[in-house]
Design a protein around this motif. Structure first.
Motif, PDB file in Angstrom:
ATOM      1  N   GLY A  24      17.782 102.492  75.686  1.00  0.00           N
ATOM      2  CA  GLY A  24      16.883 102.697  76.828  1.00  0.00           C
ATOM      3  C   GLY A  24      15.479 102.208  76.533  1.00  0.00           C
ATOM      4  N   GLN A  25      14.996 102.485  75.335  1.00  0.00           N
ATOM      5  CA  GLN A  25      13.665 102.016  74.943  1.00  0.00           C
ATOM      6  C   GLN A  25      13.644 100.488  74.848  1.00  0.00           C
ATOM      7  OE1 GLN A  25      11.492 105.570  72.667  1.00  0.00           O
ATOM      8  NE2 GLN A  25      12.961 104.568  71.352  1.00  0.00           N
ATOM      9  N   LEU A  26      14.718  99.915  74.335  1.00  0.00           N
ATOM     10  CA  LEU A  26      14.803  98.458  74.238  1.00  0.00           C
ATOM     11  C   LEU A  26      14.852  97.814  75.629  1.00  0.00           C
ATOM     12  CD1 LEU A  26      17.262  98.162  71.240  1.00  0.00           C
ATOM     13  CD2 LEU A  26      14.901  97.316  71.290  1.00  0.00           C
ATOM     14  N   ARG A  27      15.532  98.452  76.576  1.00  0.00           N
ATOM     15  CA  ARG A  27      15.569  97.928  77.949  1.00  0.00           C
ATOM     16  C   ARG A  27      14.163  97.914  78.554  1.00  0.00           C
ATOM     17  NH1 ARG A  27      20.154 101.171  78.321  1.00  0.00           N
ATOM     18  NH2 ARG A  27      22.060  99.928  78.284  1.00  0.00           N
ATOM     19  N   LEU A  28      13.394  98.975  78.291  1.00  0.00           N
ATOM     20  CA  LEU A  28      12.012  99.017  78.782  1.00  0.00           C
ATOM     21  C   LEU A  28      11.202  97.866  78.203  1.00  0.00           C
ATOM     22  CD1 LEU A  28      11.270 102.858  78.557  1.00  0.00           C
ATOM     23  CD2 LEU A  28      11.658 101.508  80.635  1.00  0.00           C
ATOM     24  N   MET A  29      11.388  97.603  76.911  1.00  0.00           N
ATOM     25  CA  MET A  29      10.679  96.508  76.263  1.00  0.00           C
ATOM     26  C   MET A  29      11.109  95.167  76.862  1.00  0.00           C
ATOM     27  SD  MET A  29       8.520  95.143  74.283  1.00  0.00           S
ATOM     28  CE  MET A  29       7.900  96.479  73.298  1.00  0.00           C
ATOM     29  N   LEU A  30      12.408  94.976  77.031  1.00  0.00           N
ATOM     30  CA  LEU A  30      12.914  93.733  77.607  1.00  0.00           C
ATOM     31  C   LEU A  30      12.347  93.521  79.010  1.00  0.00           C
ATOM     32  CD1 LEU A  30      14.741  91.236  77.486  1.00  0.00           C
ATOM     33  CD2 LEU A  30      16.629  92.699  78.271  1.00  0.00           C
ATOM     34  N   ASN A  31      12.336  94.562  79.817  1.00  0.00           N
ATOM     35  CA  ASN A  31      11.784  94.463  81.172  1.00  0.00           C
ATOM     36  C   ASN A  31      10.315  94.086  81.139  1.00  0.00           C
ATOM     37  OD1 ASN A  31      14.253  95.139  82.305  1.00  0.00           O
ATOM     38  ND2 ASN A  31      13.719  97.295  82.553  1.00  0.00           N
ATOM     39  N   ALA A  32       9.549  94.689  80.233  1.00  0.00           N
ATOM     40  CA  ALA A  32       8.119  94.374  80.117  1.00  0.00           C
ATOM     41  C   ALA A  32       7.917  92.924  79.681  1.00  0.00           C
ATOM     42  CB  ALA A  32       7.442  95.331  79.147  1.00  0.00           C
ATOM     43  N   LEU A  33       8.716  92.473  78.731  1.00  0.00           N
ATOM     44  CA  LEU A  33       8.612  91.089  78.268  1.00  0.00           C
ATOM     45  C   LEU A  33       8.980  90.113  79.382  1.00  0.00           C
ATOM     46  CD1 LEU A  33      10.142  91.632  74.743  1.00  0.00           C
ATOM     47  CD2 LEU A  33       7.800  90.848  75.191  1.00  0.00           C
ATOM     48  N   GLN A  34       9.994  90.436  80.139  1.00  0.00           N
ATOM     49  CA  GLN A  34      10.393  89.580  81.269  1.00  0.00           C
ATOM     50  C   GLN A  34       9.282  89.560  82.333  1.00  0.00           C
ATOM     51  OE1 GLN A  34      14.141  91.506  82.101  1.00  0.00           O
ATOM     52  NE2 GLN A  34      15.300  89.953  80.973  1.00  0.00           N
ATOM     53  N   GLN A  35       8.660  90.703  82.530  1.00  0.00           N
ATOM     54  CA  GLN A  35       7.562  90.801  83.504  1.00  0.00           C
ATOM     55  C   GLN A  35       6.403  89.914  83.075  1.00  0.00           C
ATOM     56  OE1 GLN A  35       6.119  94.821  84.043  1.00  0.00           O
ATOM     57  NE2 GLN A  35       4.179  94.110  84.874  1.00  0.00           N
ATOM     58  N   THR A  36       6.043  89.987  81.818  1.00  0.00           N
ATOM     59  CA  THR A  36       4.909  89.194  81.348  1.00  0.00           C
ATOM     60  C   THR A  36       5.239  87.706  81.337  1.00  0.00           C
ATOM     61  OG1 THR A  36       3.135  89.113  79.706  1.00  0.00           O
ATOM     62  CG2 THR A  36       5.344  89.325  78.849  1.00  0.00           C
ATOM     63  N   ALA A  37       6.495  87.354  81.100  1.00  0.00           N
ATOM     64  CA  ALA A  37       6.903  85.947  81.113  1.00  0.00           C
ATOM     65  C   ALA A  37       6.846  85.368  82.520  1.00  0.00           C
ATOM     66  CB  ALA A  37       8.300  85.795  80.539  1.00  0.00           C
ATOM     67  N   ALA A  38       7.026  86.238  83.520  1.00  0.00           N
ATOM     68  CA  ALA A  38       7.022  85.793  84.914  1.00  0.00           C
ATOM     69  C   ALA A  38       5.607  85.614  85.456  1.00  0.00           C
ATOM     70  CB  ALA A  38       7.785  86.797  85.784  1.00  0.00           C
ATOM     71  N   GLN A  39       4.613  86.111  84.742  1.00  0.00           N
ATOM     72  CA  GLN A  39       3.220  86.035  85.220  1.00  0.00           C
ATOM     73  C   GLN A  39       2.650  84.652  85.049  1.00  0.00           C
ATOM     74  OE1 GLN A  39       1.128  89.127  83.106  1.00  0.00           O
ATOM     75  NE2 GLN A  39       1.930  90.729  84.402  1.00  0.00           N
TER      76      GLN A  39
END
Length: 156
Positions: free
Chosen positions: A141-156
């Motif tokens: 679950g913690q890793l999913r949060l990190m992955l989502n944050a990284l994907q979010q920042t990559a989309a910026q």
């Protein structure tokens, strides 16, 4: 264990296979983060994230002395505070990781700096939270949060 109890070899094999299967999602997420975001710079308010940064291939930029001081409940040195502030204000880090179980004025200040810089923030815990079913589920679950944050920042 098989050498100690050869008659239970098949039992040990079955248990080892079950553990491997239970950690499948956890390992897949580590591999995915490393493959897609390896070497991406991140920051953390505490040393709690050091091992996971290493496992996922993320580049932890926060001064180690800063993280250690916060982890031990001490005030970080002014030089380390200034360096970490500059990393956030200059958007040198792409995600900020903080310990949800350590809320102090300084950690809140750094979360605020990250928010102001539009840097995604990921909360992690050092102990399994109430309601978590399994260790591997909690960590995944913690890793999913990190992955989502990284994907979010990559989309910026």
């Amino acid at each position: 264990m098989k050498q100690v109890a050869p008659d239970a070899s098949s039992y040990f094999d079955t248990q080892a296979s079950a553990v491997d299967q239970a950690f499948g999602t956890y390992r897949q997420l580590i591999s995915q983060i490393n493959g897609q975001f390896g070497n991406v710079p991140v920051g953390a308010t505490e040393s709690i994230f050091v091992d996971m940064a290493y496992a996922t291939g993320l580049k932890l930029l926060t001064p180690p002395e800063f993280m250690q001081a916060i982890s031990e409940g001490n005030d970080p040195a002014a030089q380390d505070i200034a360096e970490f502030q500059n990393q956030l204000k200059g958007k040198q880090v792409k995600v900020l990781v903080y310990n949800v179980q350590t809320v102090t004025p300084i950690t809140e200040q750094f979360k605020s700096l990250a928010r102001d810089a539009n840097i995604p923030i990921v909360g992690v815990s050092e102990t399994m939270p109430v309601g978590a079913q399994t260790f591997q589920g909690w960590q995944a679950g913690q890793l999913r949060l990190m992955l989502n944050a990284l994907q979010q920042t990559a989309a910026q």
